[in-house]
Design a protein around this motif. Structure first.
Motif, short mmCIF file in Angstrom:
data_model
loop_
_atom_site.label_atom_id
_atom_site.label_comp_id
_atom_site.label_asym_id
_atom_site.label_seq_id
_atom_site.Cartn_x
_atom_site.Cartn_y
_atom_site.Cartn_z
N TYR A 83 -13.99 -1.76 -1.53
CA TYR A 83 -12.87 -2.23 -2.07
C TYR A 83 -12.57 -1.47 -3.72
O TYR A 83 -12.92 -0.91 -4.40
CB TYR A 83 -13.69 -4.62 -2.10
N LEU A 143 -0.01 -5.70 4.75
CA LEU A 143 -0.64 -4.63 3.50
C LEU A 143 0.25 -3.64 2.52
O LEU A 143 0.42 -3.50 1.68
CB LEU A 143 -1.75 -3.42 4.55
N SER A 186 -6.07 -2.90 4.65
CA SER A 186 -6.24 -3.94 4.43
C SER A 186 -6.40 -4.43 2.98
O SER A 186 -7.00 -4.05 2.02
CB SER A 186 -6.62 -4.61 5.64
N ARG A 187 -5.77 -6.07 2.54
CA ARG A 187 -5.75 -6.46 1.79
C ARG A 187 -6.81 -7.94 1.50
O ARG A 187 -7.30 -8.30 2.95
CB ARG A 187 -4.71 -7.50 1.54
N LYS A 188 -7.60 -7.68 0.83
CA LYS A 188 -8.30 -8.86 0.41
C LYS A 188 -8.23 -9.67 -0.26
O LYS A 188 -8.86 -9.30 -1.99
CB LYS A 188 -9.79 -7.84 0.70
N VAL A 243 -6.73 -3.90 -7.15
CA VAL A 243 -5.00 -3.20 -6.59
C VAL A 243 -4.52 -3.03 -9.10
O VAL A 243 -3.75 -2.90 -7.98
CB VAL A 243 -3.92 -4.14 -5.64
N PHE A 266 2.07 -5.80 0.58
CA PHE A 266 1.13 -6.09 -0.38
C PHE A 266 1.07 -4.80 -1.54
O PHE A 266 1.30 -4.24 -2.77
CB PHE A 266 -0.27 -6.13 -0.09
N ASN A 312 -6.81 -9.89 -3.73
CA ASN A 312 -6.12 -9.50 -4.99
C ASN A 312 -6.96 -7.42 -5.00
O ASN A 312 -6.88 -6.70 -5.77
CB ASN A 312 -6.07 -9.64 -6.39
N THR A 313 -7.53 -7.37 -3.74
CA THR A 313 -8.07 -6.26 -3.68
C THR A 313 -7.41 -5.51 -2.28
O THR A 313 -7.57 -5.88 -1.64
CB THR A 313 -9.56 -6.24 -3.69
N LEU A 314 -7.77 -3.81 -2.46
CA LEU A 314 -7.52 -3.34 -1.32
C LEU A 314 -8.52 -3.12 -0.24
O LEU A 314 -10.22 -2.43 -1.32
CB LEU A 314 -6.75 -1.70 -1.77
#
Length: 334
Positions: A36, A57, A14-16, A39, A60, A18-20
């Protein structure tokens, strides 16, 4: 520098911000410790376990230019998510299609792929011949097949010669490898450890080539050696022929002869043998070292990685299709 990330375990992505965020999930539904990934540091994702993700996701990932490649339990490539194609050009599409449709022009390119692959196979054999491995019979046989390549006038005829070359080449594996035997090529499923490594490595090369083709103007569905109808991205199969001896086979010789992969790294059943998760991780570690290894390019005069070399090969093919420069396949010098 952006790099490839490998997801071996099943989980949720999932997206958190600006990170995966990757959350491992066991078969019993128990959640592990989330990981984490920034991206901006990701070029693509290889998913070997089941992945739970939603359209948010993938939107993104698409905006970030990140591809995702999927593989099933048997290590077969099943498909990819690619961001919107941004380099495809009408002129290139027309040129690529016309070269495929016209037999003589198609054969020029197809013969180049086979000759390049054969040269790189013999390069591997000569290396081991100089280290007291008696592969002279295989070398002689392959060289006689290579002499027939320029005489071919049909793709199926050329594919027959390519098959003979590769079958002869694989006979040398039992001489090169210390503690493992190949006993002939078997796939779908592989019958032993060596065949399992070849299948896994060939799949990795195919996917790597597909990813590099995506960053050029070439259409991956229009090929010259392999028939386009059999695999969706058949041009990746063409390009992979040149690089399998350099990337896959040299990796296999290393991990087995140096015992970096051992019998415990495989899962065996009555009719099949596959890498287990530990084996996949061990192979991928050496694979990443190999594709990111750099050398001084003879024409460019600067260091390039093997991964970038595949993109350069695609650029050479692009120039050939546009009539700018005759395509000559990469031939290893070492």
């Amino acid at each position: 520098m952006r790099k490839t990330y490998y997801l071996f375990n099943p989980g949720r992505l999932s997206r958190k911000d600006n990170t995966l965020k990757f959350l491992p999930v066991t078969e019993d539904g128990e959640e592990g410790t989330p990981k984490y990934i920034p991206v901006e540091g990701v070029s693509d994702l290889f998913c070997f376990g089941s992945l739970d993700a939603n359209s948010t996701l993938y939107n993104f990932l698409g905006k970030a230019g990140i591809a995702v490649h999927f593989f099933d339990y048997y290590e077969h490539y099943t498909g990819s998510f690619f961001p919107k194609e941004y380099l495809l050009a009408g002129k290139m599409q027309i040129a690529q299609t016309s070269h495929f449709m016209e037999r003589k022009r198609r054969m020029v390119i197809a013969r180049s792929f086979v000759s390049g692959a054969a040269f790189n196979m013999t390069k591997n054999l000569r290396y081991y011949l100089n280290r007291d491995k008696d592969v002279n019979a295989q070398l002689t046989a392959i060289e006689s097949f290579v002499e027939q390549i320029p005489l071919t006038n049909a793709v199926d005829e050329l594919m027959g010669i390519e098959g003979n070359i590769r079958q002869t080449y694989y006979q040398a594996f039992d001489i090169i490898l210390k503690d493992f035997a190949m006993d002939g090529r078997s796939k779908q499923p592989p019958s032993n450890e060596v065949n399992a490594l070849i299948s896994f490595g060939n799949m990795m090369t195919y996917t790597l080539c597909l990813g590099q083709i995506y960053h050029t103007q070439l259409n991956p569905t229009i090929s010259f050696l392999h028939e386009p109808g059999f695999r969706r991205f058949s041009l990746a199969l063409d390009v992979a022929e040149i690089f399998k001896p350099i990337l896959v086979d040299r990796t296999i010789f290393r991990v087995l002869n140096k015992k970096e992969i051992q019998p415990k790294d495989f899962d065996r059943s009555v009719n099949s043998c596959l890498l287990n998760p530990a084996g996949k991780k061990a192979f991928v570690r050496v694979w990443e070292e190999r594709i990111n290894e750099t050398f001084k390019h003879p024409k460019l005069g600067r260091n390039v990685s093997y991964k970038h070399l595949i993109k350069l090969e695609c650029y050479k093919l692009t120039k050939h299709l546009l009539g700018m420069e005759e395509y000559k396949p990469f031939k290893a010098r070492w």
